[in-house]
Design an enzyme around this catalytic site. Structure first.
Site, PDB file in Angstrom:
ATOM      1  N   LYS A   1       0.881  -1.172   0.000  1.00 59.64           N
ATOM      2  CA  LYS A   1       0.000   0.000   0.000  1.00 59.64           C
ATOM      3  C   LYS A   1       0.919   1.223   0.000  1.00 59.64           C
ATOM      4  O   LYS A   1       0.819   2.097   0.871  1.00 59.64           O
ATOM      5  CB  LYS A   1      -0.904  -0.008   1.238  1.00 59.64           C
ATOM      6  CG  LYS A   1      -2.215  -0.748   1.077  1.00 59.64           C
ATOM      7  CD  LYS A   1      -3.138  -0.235  -0.003  1.00 59.64           C
ATOM      8  CE  LYS A   1      -3.957   0.954   0.446  1.00 59.64           C
ATOM      9  NZ  LYS A   1      -4.933   1.363  -0.609  1.00 59.64           N
TER      10      LYS A   1
ATOM     11  N   ASP B   1      -5.229 -16.234   3.376  1.00 62.34           N
ATOM     12  CA  ASP B   1      -6.535 -16.823   3.701  1.00 62.34           C
ATOM     13  C   ASP B   1      -7.451 -16.714   2.475  1.00 62.34           C
ATOM     14  O   ASP B   1      -8.181 -17.660   2.144  1.00 62.34           O
ATOM     15  CB  ASP B   1      -7.194 -16.128   4.907  1.00 62.34           C
ATOM     16  CG  ASP B   1      -6.901 -16.850   6.230  1.00 62.34           C
ATOM     17  OD1 ASP B   1      -5.803 -17.431   6.354  1.00 62.34           O
ATOM     18  OD2 ASP B   1      -7.758 -16.837   7.136  1.00 62.34           O
TER      19      ASP B   1
HETATM   20 MN    MN Z   1      -3.250 -16.300   9.063  1.00 61.74          MN
END
Ligand code: MN
Ligand code: NAD
Ligand code: IPM
Length: 349
Positions: A186, A247
């Site tokens: 970012k 994830d």
């Molecule tokens: Mn994790």
């Protein structure tokens, strides 16, 4: 003297205590020359004697073992999560395991929530910086508990830390036949850290003229991972962004139960753990998917130079997926044990 590889095992908490013994059964079935030594570090031990890591525990791991195989740390009975910080995060920090390698591979179209996804469209690797960033627990509170309270959480980025993980990513790309390395950050907002990462990335990229350097903001990368994951090969990013995007990446592979990872410092004792946590809600019920842990075991074998055995394990997991010999989270009828036993039997053939 035996030439077996010595592996320290820390099943940890929750489903870690189920998936790790099952993954070990599969590794044993592969005939790999490995010896396992189990350690009871985790919530139960902490709650019984207050010890998270015994004195000199990390030195012992580095000295006496070739690799470390970890389940997961985290238990609702320890709301501070202190034992997970001291065991898992300190293992990464104190053993200086600076590259968290998280492969993202779709084994079968049926596992992917994306429409029309094929295994060759989801095949990339995230290299997550693993020893710095916001994970260093630097910062503090001021005027705690008052209306004027201030909390700071520092994002630590060292030249050395950034450079070594970026170089690792390029070397990993070269070693695995990839043509592109993408840095994700970012830097439009986190300008100081972003500037350091960007400059170092450009410098290191010059050492690898065969590999195309690319950049994408991490928010845009999340979109890309869902819209067009086929374009991705090797991604290098900081500790927290790496945690979050892996994830999401796990979802592309069929969920957290499928995702593997290695915490690497080349030439040193490295640590291997599935991406998922201790999943307390499903712990102890024989429903957790052992494939993430089994694939992590295969990664560990390959890292130890036991490539033939690693390949056997990976092939058997692929066969199990295709034959729907899986746990319920990925649409099969089996329990943790039954799934792992099916795979172990295949591996032993
Ligand atoms: Mn994790
Ligand atoms: P989690 O990964 O434990 O679970 C998230 C979701 O995925 C849950 O719905 C869970 O049931 C499911 N899931 C995870 N692994 C699965 C598997 N193998 N098979 C089937 N389903 C699976 O994450 P969380 O709920 O955010 O965290 C639970 C605890 O684990 C917390 O204490 C957290 O800090 C810890 N944690 C530890 C690690 C680690 O040790 N590496 C990683 C992540 C979270
Ligand atoms: C992971 C986990 C850990 C992390 C937690 C349990 C501290 O989410 O390994 O992905 O954030 O690194």
């Amino acid at each position: 003297m035996s030439s077996s590889k010595r592996i320290a095992v820390i099943p940890g908490d929750g489903i870690g205590k189920e998936v790790i013994p099952n993954a070990i059964e599969v590794i044993r079935a592969s005939g790999a020359p490995v010896e396992f030594t189990a350690f009871d570090w985790g919530a139960d031990r902490y709650l019984s004697d207050g010890i998270t890591v015994p004195p000199d525990g990390f030195q012992m791991l580095a000295r006496d073992f070739d690799a470390i195989f970890v389940g997961a740390l985290g238990d609702p009975r320890v709301p501070t999560n202190i034992h997970a910080k001291e065991i898992l995060l300190n293992m990464r920090f104190k053993l200086d395991l600076y590259a968290n390698v998280r492969p993202v591979r779709l084994l079968d179209s049926s596992l992917c929530p994306l429409k029309n996804a094929r295994p060759d469209n989801v095949n990339f690797t995230v290299i997550r910086e693993n020893t710095e960033g916001v994970y260093t627990n630097m910062g503090g509170s001021f005027k705690l508990g008052t209306p004027d309270e201030v909390a700071t959480q520092e994002d630590i980025n060292t030249r050395k830390g950034v450079e070594r993980v970026i170089r690792f990513a390029f070397e990993h790309a070269r070693a695995t036949g990839c043509r592109k390395v993408l840095i994700s950050d970012k830097s439009n907002v986190m300008t100081f850290a972003g500037d350091l990462w960007q400059r170092v990335f450009k410098e290191v990229a010059q050492e690898f003229p065969d590999i195309q350097p690319q950049h994408m903001y991490v928010d845009a990368l999340c979109l890309q991972m869902v819209r067009e994951p086929r374009a991705l090969e090797v991604i290098v990013t900081n500790n927290m962004f790496g945690d979050i995007i892996t994830d999401l990446a796990a979802a592309l592979q069929g969920g957290l139960g499928m995702a593997a990872s290695g915490n690497i410092h080349p030439g040193r004792t490295s640590m291997f753990e599935p991406v998922h946590g201790s999943a307390p809600q499903i712990a102890g019920k024989n429903v957790a998917n052992p494939m993430g842990a089994i694939l992590t075991g295969a990664m560990m074998l390959a890292h130890l130079g036991l490539n033939a055995q690693a390949q056997k394990v990976e092939n058997a997991v692929l066969e199990a997926v295709r034959a729907k010999k899986t746990t319920v989270d990925v649409g099969g009828p089996l329990g943790t044990r039954e799934c792992a036993t099916w795979i172990a039997e295949r591996v032993a053939k």
